[in-house]
Structure formats: structure tokens, C-alpha cells
Write a protein that holds these residues in place. Structure first.
Motif: not given
Length: 167
Positions: A44-60, A94-103
Motif C-alpha cells: 500500500k502506498l500513502a496518499n493514493v486514491p482508495e481505488f489504487v490498492l497498492g503496487v506489486v512486483n511483476l518480474r522486476g 504496466f498496470v493491473g486492474i481488478v475485475v469481478d470476472e474475465v469472460c
């Protein structure tokens, strides 16, 4: 002559990855998708909007994770083993988006895309490519590049300009 007409028709077919947010089905350009993966809790990062859940390391690469359900107030944000993250490559970032379901992946003839109405959509009109009906399901086509590079998200520079570092 037939061959060139056939090639022209093929050029009009567009591919979209469809996903669900709440009760609606959305599609985004398949060429923006890097991978689909399960949710992992990020830093989790400080001072980011609520919808930004944080950051992850994706292969560097450090990748911000955005929950579209929170951003657009649709669906209930639940994080479990079924939570899906679509990793996108936008302007070589890169950016990741969380969704309910991939169809599914759908192929759409560009001539069948209808303009979106001026009301009733979760996304602002500038982020929509239009609407298309696939097997009796209305799919809202999202211009994911415009959305992710918008001032609302401010996650990726619109111009993809690398800032020079002082030497």
C-alpha cells in the motif's frame, strides 16, 4: 480482387477481452493485455486514491493495482482466491486492474460497434469506444489506454515521455 477484399474485411476485425464489473460486461483491446492472474495483496502506498490498492512486483516491474469496482462504484470488492487481475501494458508501462470476472475473447467487426449513449454508463464517454452485442449480451467497449492515462487515474503518462535525470 477477391483476395484484397478479404484482407480488407479481416483488417476490420478487432479482438477484445471481455470482463464483468457488477452486472455489466466490458471489453478492452486484447493487445493491451499482458496477462491474467489471481490477486495478490500489494504494498500500500500513502496518499493514493482508495481505488489504487497498492503496487506489486511483476518480474522486476513495479505495477500499480487498481480496483475498477471501487473506482466506478460497481460490484462488491472481495479479495479471495477467485479475484482476478488483468495486467495491462499501456505505453510500455504496466498496470493491473481488478475485475469481478474475465469472460472471453471476442472478435468484433468494427462496423458493428455502435456509439455509446450519453447516459447510464459507469465510464465517462471519453473512455468508451462504443457498444456491441455479442450473443444477446451488450458489451461496453472501453478505451483502456484513454482510461488508464486519464487525469482521473494519473498512473501512466499520456505522452510516455521519459524524463531525463540530471547527471
Amino acid at each position: 480482387m477477391t483476395m484484397s477484399n478479404q484482407n480488407t474485411n479481416e483488417a476490420l476485425l478487432l479482438e477484445y477481452l471481455t470482463f464483468r464489473l457488477g452486472e455489466e460486461t466490458y471489453g478492452l483491446d486484447i493487445m493491451a493485455v499482458k496477462e491474467i492472474r489471481g490477486y495478490e495483496k500489494g504494498t500500500k502506498l500513502a496518499n493514493v486514491p482508495e481505488f489504487v490498492l497498492g503496487v506489486v512486483n511483476l518480474r522486476g516491474d513495479i505495477v500499480p493495482i487498481v480496483d475498477l469496482r471501487i473506482r466506478f462504484n460497481v460490484g462488491k470488492p472481495i479479495y479471495d482466491e477467485f479475484t482476478i487481475v488483468i495486467m495491462l501494458n499501456i505505453n510500455e508501462r504496466f498496470v493491473g486492474i481488478v475485475v469481478d470476472e474475465v469472460c472471453d475473447v471476442i472478435k468484433v467487426d468494427s462496423e458493428t460497434i455502435k456509439p455509446a449513449p450519453q447516459f447510464g454508463a459507469v465510464f465517462d464517454m471519453e473512455y468508451l469506444e462504443g457498444l456491441v452485442t455479442v450473443e444477446d449480451i451488450m458489451v461496453i467497449l472501453v478505451n483502456i489506454q484513454a482510461l488508464v492515462t486519464s487525469d482521473t487515474f494519473a498512473l501512466i503518462d499520456k505522452n510516455n515521455e521519459e524524463q531525463e535525470r540530471p547527471q
